[in-house]
Enzyme design. Sequence first.
Site, short mmCIF file in Angstrom:
data_model
loop_
_atom_site.label_atom_id
_atom_site.label_comp_id
_atom_site.label_asym_id
_atom_site.label_seq_id
_atom_site.Cartn_x
_atom_site.Cartn_y
_atom_site.Cartn_z
CB ALA A 269 -0.90 0.01 1.24
CD GLU A 305 0.90 2.11 3.74
OE1 GLU A 305 1.46 3.20 3.51
OE2 GLU A 305 1.50 1.02 3.70
ZN LIG Z 1 5.59 2.43 5.02
#
Ligand SMILES: [Zn+2]
Length: 881
Positions: A269, A305
């Site tokens: 991600a 994230e």
């Molecule tokens: Zn990272």
Amino acid sequence: MRSETAPAIRLEDYKPPLYRIDKVALNVELTPNATRVTATLQVKRQPDTAAGASLVLDGDELSLAGIRLNGKTLDETAYTATAERLELLSPPAEPFELTLVTELDPDANTKLMGLYRSSGTYCTQCEAEGFRRITYFLDRPDILAVYTTRLEASKAECPVLLANGNLAEAGDIEGTDRHYAIWHDPHPKPAYLFALVAGDLAEVPDRFMTMSGKDVALNIYVEHGKEGLCDWAMDSLKRSMRWDEEVFGREYDLDVFNIVAVSDFNMGAMENKGLNIFNDKYVLADPETATDQDYANIEAVIAHEYFHNWTGNRITCRDWFQLCLKEGLTVFRDQEFSSDMRSRPAKRIADVRLLKSHQFPEDAGPLAHPVRPRTYHEINNFYTATVYEKGAEVVRMLQTLLGKQAFRKGLDLYFERHDGEATTIEAFLACFEEASSTDLEQFSLWYEQAGTPVVSVETEYDPDRKTFSVSLSQEIPPLAGQKSSKPAVIPLRFGLVGPNGEDMETGPVEGAKVNGDVLVLDKAHQDVVFQNVAAAPVLSLLRGFSAPVRLNQPLHSKDLLFLAAQDRDPFNRWQAVQTLAMQDLVRLAGLVREGADGVPSEDVIGVLASVLDETQLDEALRAQALTLPSEADIAQEIGKDVNPDAIHAAREILRRAVATRLGPSLLPFISGNSAGGSYSPDAQAAGKRALANRCLHYYAASGADDAADLVWSRFTSADNMTDRLAALTLLVHDHMPREDEALAAYRKRHTDSSLAMDKWFMTQAMAPGDQTLERVKALMSDPSYDAGNPNRVRSLLQSFATGNPTQFARADGAGFELVAESVLEIDKRNPQVASRLLTSFRSWRALDPQRSALAESALLRVSACENLSRDSRDIVDRTLQ
Ligand SMILES: [Zn+2]
């Protein structure tokens, strides 16, 4: 022409940029094959730069379709442009506006870097150097600019238009079938955090109220029909946001937080400011298609994230050598989050297993590098276990050494002092030095030196003087490119376990700094003496795995058995069981290799069998304790002249012996811990399933008449993916009678879920047995196989190369050949996926002479290829070095 090795980039050569770009306005007119990007850059000469010094911008496979300076088209003599570089020969001394037009073909972008299309959705990946595939730019993380992005696309093709920041304006373009949206991100950011997404996606909305009362719109965008698979990701996001406020005082800063799930993605991600783009594997979940591990991974990656918003985005890296500044710190933060959400000791064990199986071999082989590398040829190859996982361990050690309070104070200072900056490890450490009044100069060696330190321990108890002496030494084995090393600061959490199993109180300690239960080893050799020790203790050292080191502590097996039963530190209890099992597995592998019958140690069988009854340990922990060291871990322990077949056989011998000992006593755990009522992914329910499936794994090897039927009925009756996949894995890996029938049934059931089908490919790729190679080859031509989809390639080929030691390292070399051939094929379309697959050769020198010669010839074949990508060239050169 032979592909060249990219020139080496060195940390010591870092120079501040000659120019700054403070504002970027992008106008992106999207079409599948001819997207037009107009970038308007506000450029400023730095005070130290001579007036007229040329401005050099980075490009990658670009073609320039227009260039204007302060609105006027530039004469061709004023610049030079190639696909890789745009040079403005004598730019104005005063700030100026540079407008660049480039044309892109998103459909043809199979590298999945820059702007590309995945299942009809336009998306971007700019870390590390993808932005230069969109427009010419000073593509380096210390150029922080405010971005305004206007997107324009066909309404039918792309009803959803997203970019970083907040939505400023949107509308139709009159007289056409197109529309536009303008996004503005007020936070200055490096180009690697730029993102856009456009496509026909479903929106799953929610809201979050921050601690200061700011109402944030949360959205997850997925393919239509997958809205129902986002609940867990959304729940994880809200819990992450709350946790970061409560634990680190960090609040979200935009009006909207968007997550988009795409099916073709090189990484896990990406933390683009306000617009995280995810591999859909880390978003989509329901009990039918996702395992407990998938749920845990989604929780961790969503958190990771999100946490980057502060550690990475608000404060970013000055240059790519500082990658660990954002990654090590953020992995540490997501590990802490998951530990708070789940069983902390079980999470720690899982993290340490990962570190030992991925990072330790990297640190011992040709790809070893410091947490902060000093040189690289291709930065894409440094998104490694060393930068991420060892980087997190370094931050954890900092917390252990300073204590939680001082650590938090240092981190607060870091946020306060460097918010809005691109900074360095030195600046990070300086905050902790100041907040705790501690000199961290020696500690900073953890960022500078490659290799895993080996800590050797000898102990002696003097009953007359009542002293306990501990002799400690540390050393990093020599590595290519690092002949010698300096002693590191190693925090060793410890306990002196007395005869009754309690930690003993002692008098003064000489020879080392001791803070509570942490002893600091900071010299090559230290003699430590504990006074007033009433009875001979057993030293429980490196509790909680307090430092990423190999411990060489020759404990007698009676002491290990004692710690396995008594240590109050759950991690070291688990470690004692593992050490006992490992010692026996190494011995058994040696016997098998000599052609002798291997008989496991009664003590080891006994200690493993007794884990089941340790009801004071939670189920997740017991499942961990019953999991034998992996074949790769045993290979590492053996270290040289490795024969994977002998290791596999040894592990099966021990498994069967434990299974036979436990026999029918496994049954209540299998049935009692199976899912009752409706499925819940919470840690406790997952722990129960983990223990049940571990017991089933043993029962299948117990020789019981009903074992095959029990596994089959588990497979057919499971109401969740965790149990179904566990049973399928047994059927396929143990080559049970209904193996093929199970694979066909699974395929039929999950044919529409590509994430579930990835598991189908993976299970077959990891099956032991000589038939697997042919099966993998056949699967590469299966209609469901897609060589352009990174998840599918990883599920088949990466799983084979890294998760199937006996077949990858077959004695006839056919496994190496298959992987080498595949690397060459994949490299043509997606260098990042190819070079990652190539790293599976990293431990080739540890294999027996026959196998290592075959591995070398496969590597040489890759190396001989003309036109190899920079990514793969870098890995193959270093692996062969
Ligand atoms: Zn990272």
